[in-house]
Design a protein around this motif. Structure first.
Motif, mmCIF file in Angstrom:
data_model
loop_
_atom_site.group_PDB
_atom_site.id
_atom_site.type_symbol
_atom_site.label_atom_id
_atom_site.label_comp_id
_atom_site.label_asym_id
_atom_site.label_seq_id
_atom_site.Cartn_x
_atom_site.Cartn_y
_atom_site.Cartn_z
ATOM 1 N N ASN A 195 0.828 -1.210 0.000
ATOM 2 C CA ASN A 195 0.000 0.000 0.000
ATOM 3 C C ASN A 195 0.862 1.260 0.000
ATOM 4 N N TYR A 196 1.973 1.206 0.732
ATOM 5 C CA TYR A 196 2.894 2.354 0.777
ATOM 6 C C TYR A 196 3.425 2.657 -0.622
ATOM 7 N N TYR A 197 3.842 1.606 -1.346
ATOM 8 C CA TYR A 197 4.408 1.830 -2.680
ATOM 9 C C TYR A 197 3.336 2.170 -3.719
ATOM 10 N N ILE A 198 2.117 1.676 -3.513
ATOM 11 C CA ILE A 198 1.018 2.086 -4.400
ATOM 12 C C ILE A 198 0.791 3.594 -4.259
ATOM 13 N N ASN A 199 0.818 4.071 -3.023
ATOM 14 C CA ASN A 199 0.652 5.516 -2.778
ATOM 15 C C ASN A 199 1.831 6.317 -3.317
ATOM 16 N N GLN A 200 3.049 5.771 -3.175
ATOM 17 C CA GLN A 200 4.231 6.438 -3.723
ATOM 18 C C GLN A 200 4.150 6.526 -5.245
ATOM 19 N N ASN A 201 3.563 5.498 -5.854
ATOM 20 C CA ASN A 201 3.363 5.483 -7.305
ATOM 21 C C ASN A 201 2.357 6.567 -7.719
ATOM 22 N N LYS A 202 1.280 6.696 -6.946
ATOM 23 C CA LYS A 202 0.235 7.679 -7.263
ATOM 24 C C LYS A 202 0.763 9.107 -7.249
ATOM 25 N N ILE A 203 1.689 9.390 -6.325
ATOM 26 C CA ILE A 203 2.209 10.767 -6.242
ATOM 27 C C ILE A 203 3.468 10.963 -7.091
ATOM 28 N N GLY A 204 3.840 9.901 -7.841
ATOM 29 C CA GLY A 204 4.915 10.038 -8.825
ATOM 30 C C GLY A 204 6.326 9.857 -8.303
ATOM 31 N N ASN A 205 6.466 9.316 -7.077
ATOM 32 C CA ASN A 205 7.816 9.124 -6.522
ATOM 33 C C ASN A 205 8.518 7.890 -7.076
ATOM 34 N N ILE A 206 7.726 6.867 -7.414
ATOM 35 C CA ILE A 206 8.281 5.626 -7.975
ATOM 36 C C ILE A 206 7.318 5.103 -9.039
ATOM 37 N N LYS A 207 7.760 4.056 -9.768
ATOM 38 C CA LYS A 207 6.875 3.333 -10.679
ATOM 39 C C LYS A 207 6.680 1.933 -10.104
ATOM 40 N N PHE A 208 5.417 1.580 -9.810
ATOM 41 C CA PHE A 208 5.093 0.316 -9.152
ATOM 42 C C PHE A 208 4.324 -0.589 -10.099
ATOM 43 N N PHE A 209 4.773 -1.853 -10.224
ATOM 44 C CA PHE A 209 4.116 -2.821 -11.109
ATOM 45 C C PHE A 209 3.964 -4.161 -10.392
ATOM 46 N N GLN A 210 2.841 -4.848 -10.661
ATOM 47 C CA GLN A 210 2.611 -6.194 -10.136
ATOM 48 C C GLN A 210 2.733 -7.196 -11.276
ATOM 49 N N ILE A 211 3.426 -8.307 -11.013
ATOM 50 C CA ILE A 211 3.725 -9.301 -12.046
ATOM 51 C C ILE A 211 3.247 -10.674 -11.586
ATOM 52 N N ASN A 212 2.532 -11.389 -12.464
ATOM 53 C CA ASN A 212 2.063 -12.746 -12.153
ATOM 54 C C ASN A 212 3.236 -13.722 -12.247
#
Length: 215
Positions: free
Chosen positions: A180-197
């Motif tokens: 959740n922390y990194y999803i929020n960081q992604n939303k504000i443009g601090n990082i790029k977050f991806f989920q992989i199967n």
């Protein structure tokens, strides 16, 4: 390029990490490898780490963060690095932010815990060489014997079923706040977050990772 790989033990982070480090010429920093190196050194901190892991528990944030901090100061990290198995907790993620350690990508490898348990508990290791087998996916020619030397294979303490179950329970407790922390960081443009199967074939996962790192 500074990358974090997230995912429970056995989701294939290490395999994809090796591909990324070779392609982009950045070091793969595995907390698992660092902890095992400390254990093999047999010093005071190594003995403490060994006891924690054999109980199926996670090593404290303080110990792991100190190891990471020392490692990323080395010269080979100037052009970037890949963190495999760190951060594991929200506190460790805050540690990176607090110390102004810039992260570009966070990749989360996802797999059902039932599959993970089967993958890890089936591992067999040739202790002297580090060769890895699996009773289902990559069995030795002769049961519990190394293909090259014929020496007996072992099950690492942290690969035993009860230990893996404990590790997965611990992982669940810390995982969701971290994601959740990194999803929020992604939303504000601090990082790029991806989920992989992580259930897909290795080649498909590799291609997916390549596409992500081009964005």
């Amino acid at each position: 390029m500074r990358i974090i790989l997230l995912g429970a033990p056995g989701t294939g982070k290490g395999t994809q990490g090796k591909f990324i480090t070779e392609k982009y010429n950045i070091p793969q920093i595995s907390t698992g490898d660092m902890l095992r190196k400390s254990i093999n050194s047999n010093n005071q901190i190594g003995i403490i780490i060994k006891n924690i892991i054999e109980e199926g528990k996670l090593v404290s944030d303080k110990i792991v963060c100190n190891l990471i901090k020392k490692r990323i100061k080395k010269k080979d990290c100037i052009n970037g690095f890949l963190l495999d198995g760190f951060p594991r907790t929200i506190e460790q993620a805050f540690y990176l932010t607090k110390n102004k350690i810039k992260i570009d990508y966070v990749l989360e490898f996802m797999m059902p815990h039932k599959t993970i348990l089967e993958r890890i508990s089936g591992r067999r290791i040739h202790a002297q060489s580090g060769r890895i087998y699996h009773i289902k996916f990559n069995p030795p020619k002769n049961k519990n014997k190394d293909d090259l030397t014929g020496e007996p294979l072992i099950i690492r303490e942290d690969d035993k079923k009860k230990s893996v179950e404990k590790r997965l329970e611990e992982y669940k407790k810390t995982h969701y706040p971290l994601v959740n922390y990194y999803i929020n960081q992604n939303k504000i443009g601090n990082i790029k977050f991806f989920q992989i199967n992580a259930m897909h074939e290795l080649l498909l996962i590799k291609k997916k990772v390549e596409l992500i790192l081009k964005t």
